[in-house]
Design an enzyme around this catalytic site. Structure first.
Site, PDB file in Angstrom:
ATOM      1  N   ASP A 110      19.216  59.779  29.483  1.00 12.00           N
ATOM      2  CA  ASP A 110      19.941  61.015  29.209  1.00 12.00           C
ATOM      3  C   ASP A 110      20.724  60.931  27.897  1.00 12.00           C
ATOM      4  O   ASP A 110      21.420  59.927  27.651  1.00 12.00           O
ATOM      5  CB  ASP A 110      20.923  61.229  30.376  1.00 12.00           C
ATOM      6  CG  ASP A 110      21.492  62.630  30.436  1.00 12.00           C
ATOM      7  OD1 ASP A 110      20.737  63.573  30.714  1.00 12.00           O
ATOM      8  OD2 ASP A 110      22.716  62.781  30.215  1.00 12.00           O
ATOM      9  N   GLU A 151      16.078  61.199  25.916  1.00 13.13           N
ATOM     10  CA  GLU A 151      16.431  62.575  25.577  1.00 13.13           C
ATOM     11  C   GLU A 151      17.260  62.494  24.301  1.00 13.13           C
ATOM     12  O   GLU A 151      18.429  62.135  24.333  1.00 13.13           O
ATOM     13  CB  GLU A 151      17.237  63.226  26.703  1.00 13.13           C
ATOM     14  CG  GLU A 151      17.513  64.692  26.411  1.00 13.13           C
ATOM     15  CD  GLU A 151      18.620  65.279  27.276  1.00 13.13           C
ATOM     16  OE1 GLU A 151      18.616  66.493  27.471  1.00 13.13           O
ATOM     17  OE2 GLU A 151      19.503  64.534  27.723  1.00 13.13           O
ATOM     18  N   ASP A 194      13.018  69.492  51.250  1.00  6.07           N
ATOM     19  CA  ASP A 194      14.058  69.011  52.177  1.00  6.07           C
ATOM     20  C   ASP A 194      13.407  68.548  53.468  1.00  6.07           C
ATOM     21  O   ASP A 194      12.564  69.257  54.030  1.00  6.07           O
ATOM     22  CB  ASP A 194      15.022  70.172  52.444  1.00  6.07           C
ATOM     23  CG  ASP A 194      16.052  69.853  53.522  1.00  6.07           C
ATOM     24  OD1 ASP A 194      16.397  68.665  53.684  1.00  6.07           O
ATOM     25  OD2 ASP A 194      16.523  70.809  54.176  1.00  6.07           O
ATOM     26  N   ASP A 220      16.037  58.375  36.215  1.00  6.19           N
ATOM     27  CA  ASP A 220      16.814  59.040  35.163  1.00  6.19           C
ATOM     28  C   ASP A 220      18.138  58.291  35.018  1.00  6.19           C
ATOM     29  O   ASP A 220      18.973  58.288  35.923  1.00  6.19           O
ATOM     30  CB  ASP A 220      17.055  60.498  35.602  1.00  6.19           C
ATOM     31  CG  ASP A 220      17.320  61.434  34.443  1.00  6.19           C
ATOM     32  OD1 ASP A 220      17.991  61.011  33.487  1.00  6.19           O
ATOM     33  OD2 ASP A 220      16.871  62.595  34.518  1.00  6.19           O
ATOM     34  N   HIS A 247      14.315  70.949  33.703  1.00  7.57           N
ATOM     35  CA  HIS A 247      15.379  71.464  34.571  1.00  7.57           C
ATOM     36  C   HIS A 247      16.529  72.099  33.790  1.00  7.57           C
ATOM     37  O   HIS A 247      17.518  72.488  34.393  1.00  7.57           O
ATOM     38  CB  HIS A 247      15.919  70.311  35.429  1.00  7.57           C
ATOM     39  CG  HIS A 247      16.573  69.246  34.585  1.00  7.57           C
ATOM     40  ND1 HIS A 247      15.881  68.483  33.668  1.00  7.57           N
ATOM     41  CD2 HIS A 247      17.859  68.851  34.483  1.00  7.57           C
ATOM     42  CE1 HIS A 247      16.709  67.669  33.056  1.00  7.57           C
ATOM     43  NE2 HIS A 247      17.920  67.858  33.522  1.00  7.57           N
ATOM     44  N   ASP A 248      16.418  72.150  32.471  1.00  5.84           N
ATOM     45  CA  ASP A 248      17.524  72.667  31.649  1.00  5.84           C
ATOM     46  C   ASP A 248      17.223  73.992  30.969  1.00  5.84           C
ATOM     47  O   ASP A 248      18.093  74.523  30.274  1.00  5.84           O
ATOM     48  CB  ASP A 248      17.878  71.644  30.549  1.00  5.84           C
ATOM     49  CG  ASP A 248      18.635  70.443  31.087  1.00  5.84           C
ATOM     50  OD1 ASP A 248      19.295  70.560  32.144  1.00  5.84           O
ATOM     51  OD2 ASP A 248      18.569  69.373  30.451  1.00  5.84           O
ATOM     52  N   ASP A 265      15.065  65.968  49.163  1.00  3.30           N
ATOM     53  CA  ASP A 265      15.456  64.555  49.284  1.00  3.30           C
ATOM     54  C   ASP A 265      14.270  63.645  48.958  1.00  3.30           C
ATOM     55  O   ASP A 265      13.147  64.116  48.732  1.00  3.30           O
ATOM     56  CB  ASP A 265      16.013  64.272  50.692  1.00  3.30           C
ATOM     57  CG  ASP A 265      15.133  64.881  51.770  1.00  3.30           C
ATOM     58  OD1 ASP A 265      13.932  64.553  51.774  1.00  3.30           O
ATOM     59  OD2 ASP A 265      15.627  65.703  52.570  1.00  3.30           O
TER      60      ASP A 265
HETATM   61  C1  NOJ Z   1      21.007  66.393  29.846  1.00  4.52           C
HETATM   62  C2  NOJ Z   1      20.464  66.721  31.188  1.00  4.52           C
HETATM   63  O1  NOJ Z   1      19.116  67.072  31.082  1.00  4.52           O
HETATM   64  C3  NOJ Z   1      21.315  67.844  31.743  1.00  4.52           C
HETATM   65  O2  NOJ Z   1      20.776  68.367  32.921  1.00  4.52           O
HETATM   66  C4  NOJ Z   1      22.700  67.316  31.952  1.00  4.52           C
HETATM   67  O3  NOJ Z   1      23.541  68.382  32.360  1.00  4.52           O
HETATM   68  C5  NOJ Z   1      23.273  66.710  30.669  1.00  4.52           C
HETATM   69  N1  NOJ Z   1      22.327  65.862  29.983  1.00  4.52           N
HETATM   70  C6  NOJ Z   1      24.477  65.875  30.965  1.00  4.52           C
HETATM   71  O4  NOJ Z   1      24.116  64.685  31.607  1.00  4.52           O
END
Ligand code: NOJ
Length: 512
Positions: free
Chosen positions: A203, A256, A24, A101, A318-319, A32
């Site tokens: 995505d 993805e 930040d 992304d 990040h998931d 940011d």
């Molecule tokens: C996959 C992304 O990696 C995830 O973070 C997101 O919540 C879902 N797609 C929906 O866009």
């Protein structure tokens, strides 16, 4: 030996940045774009080739940016178009490519397209989303949303109809069968390609081709999704690829494709006319065990090599919880994992902070942010130094810092030649000087059940990688004679190769 004839994304190591968590600079507690630009020297020091930014576009942030309300502008939380142009220029000045992304499957429910679409059944954009009239008590089919748990349909009083949302209700699915939607989405790609971005992470692209009849799910809710794994999706991917191919400089699409089956994922490369790369998430979900990894490497090779598709390797993003947390929390394991990730045949994707050996943060329930409920820990702010603010403007930010931030931060680790960050740097350097590690063939060596060993060869260049994934020290690792240590995960001391490896240790061997 020259690897310059290969497209950049084949030899690159990509570094994923979750912008909210990077740094930040404004004092609002959220990372940011200027914060990324400010730390490009760290990335240059490390030696990565490209950065992928999770979405920075205008968004109500229900899914922290994966709900986009303007694909061609930056959310004020992250900065503005000047900031992103500066980041692109400054990255390119350091030979770092920039990947954005792109979220084609759904927009935000606040996108002007959706506001128009929902306003009236006769609106010209009505067909831009997936609407079904019917009984307000019975959703049109049994599809389930990703979050919150429940039907993937929301009833809209305004026009007395259901709309489809495979994720949150605030993320309505775009109707890719409508040609005007596709054209509008391709324009958003062109907008960023014209600004100089080098590619896109795309995505959930496996969800684009909705079958017209919207059939019920045969096996009920749950993965893997099969309804969308159809020829229509592939047709759209070919159109997307054609947009990228009109630009110079190997603009890249990494998809993805969340089908937990490498053979099906490989289909999404088409005949070199769909995705350039696709994530293979099976290894990400695999335990840290040599037998399991040998099998995953074989499965990937069997799926990707025959169709000339270049695979990817991912341990964290990040998931999911960070891999150091998943593998039991031991730093030695995270070090060995760094060698594995960066030496396998394919393009590695690192997740920011793994170079510090970060664990997931402990996020108290009252600070929870994630609509899915389990992804906050891996999204904690990155510590840049040992001060109480760790290089952020304030000590308290949108999520708490991860554990051990006093030592697991960039300035401490960059100054310590024995740190895990220094190990990442050393392995990245080893990779850069070895065509075998970048593009060489790969053969698994059967040495000892507890170790994963593989041989990479390109022309006269070769390396052997050995990873002891067990809690036992292993001797008599028979990889043949004539090899010497190039990099070890546990020490920078020059230790001669004696065919033995301590537990949770990896080594790169080069010809003696
Ligand atoms: C996959 C992304 O990696 C995830 O973070 C997101 O919540 C879902 N797609 C929906 O866009």
């Amino acid at each position: 030996m020259d690897t310059n004839s290969e497209p950049w994304w084949k030899t690159a190591v990509v570094y994923q940045i979750y912008p909210r968590s990077f740094c930040d600079t404004t004092g609002n507690g959220v990372g940011d774009i200027d914060g990324i630009t400010a730390h490009l020297d760290h990335l240059g020091w490390l030696g990565v080739d490209a950065i992928w930014l999770s979405p920075v576009f205008r968004s109500p942030m229900v899914d922290h940016g994966y709900d986009i309300s303007d694909y061609c502008d930056i959310d004020p939380l992250f900065g503005d178009l000047v900031a992103i142009d500066t980041l692109i220029d400054e990255s390119h000045a350091r030979d770092i490519r920039v990947i954005l992304d792109w979220v084609p499957n759904h927009s935000s429910d606040q996108h002007p397209w959706f506001l128009e679409s929902r306003s009236d059944r006769t609106n010209p954009k009505r067909n831009w989303y997936i609407w079904r009239a019917g009984d307000p008590s019975t959703p049109p089919n049994n599809w389930q949303a990703e979050f919150p748990p429940g039907p993937a349909w929301k009833w809209d009083d305004q026009t007395q109809a259901w709309y489809l949302h495979m994720f949150a209700p605030e993320q309505p699915d775009l109707n890719w069968a409508e040609p005007a939607v596709r054209e509008a989405m391709y324009d958003t790609l062109r907008f960023w390609l014209d600004r100089g971005v080098d590619g896109f992470r795309m995505d959930v692209v496996h969800l684009l081709g909705k079958p017209d009849a919207l059939p019920d799910r045969a096996k009920g809710p749950g993965r893997p999704l099969t309804e969308f794994d159809n020829q229509v999706t592939h047709e759209y991917l070919r159109e997307i690829r054609a947009v990228l191919d009109r630009y110079e400089g190997d603009r890249m699409a990494v998809g993805e494709v969340y089908l937990l089956d490498p053979a099906r994922v490989a289909d999404y490369y088409g005949s070199d006319d769909e995705l350039h790369l696709s994530f293979n998430f099976m290894p990400l979900w695999s335990e840290w065990d040599a037998t399991v990894w040998r099998e995953q490497i074989r499965l990937a090779a069997d799926a990707f090599e025959p169709v000339d598709a270049w695979t990817t390797w991912v341990l964290s993003n990040h998931d999911v919880p960070r891999h150091r947390s998943r593998y039991g929390g031991n730093e030695q394991t995270a070090r060995a994992a760094a060698v594995l990730l960066l030496c396998l045949r394919g393009t590695p994707f690192m997740y920011a902070g793994e170079e510090f050996g970060l664990l997931d943060a402990d996020v108290p329930p009252e600070m929870a942010q994630d609509p899915a409920g389990y992804r906050d820990g891996c999204r904690a702010p990155l510590p840049w130094d040992g001060s109480s603010n760790h290089g952020w403007v304030k000590p308290d930010n949108w999520l708490p810092f991860p554990p051990e931030a006093d030592t697991r931060n960039a300035s401490a680790q960059m100054a310590d030649s024995g740190s895990i960050a220094a190990l990442y740097k050393a392995v990245l350097a080893a990779r850069r000087r070895s065509p075998a590690l970048q593009i060489g063939t790969q053969r698994i060596l059967e040495t000892h059940q507890l170790v994963l060993a593989f041989h990479r060869v390109h022309g006269t260049d070769q390396r052997i990688i050995v990873v002891n994934m067990s809690d036992e020290d292993v001797d008599s690792i028979a990889v043949g004679s004539g090899w010497q240590t190039e990099v070890r995960s546990d020490t920078t001391d020059a230790i001669a190769w004696t065919q033995s490896l301590p537990s949770q240790t990896a080594i790169i061997l080069k010809p003696a």
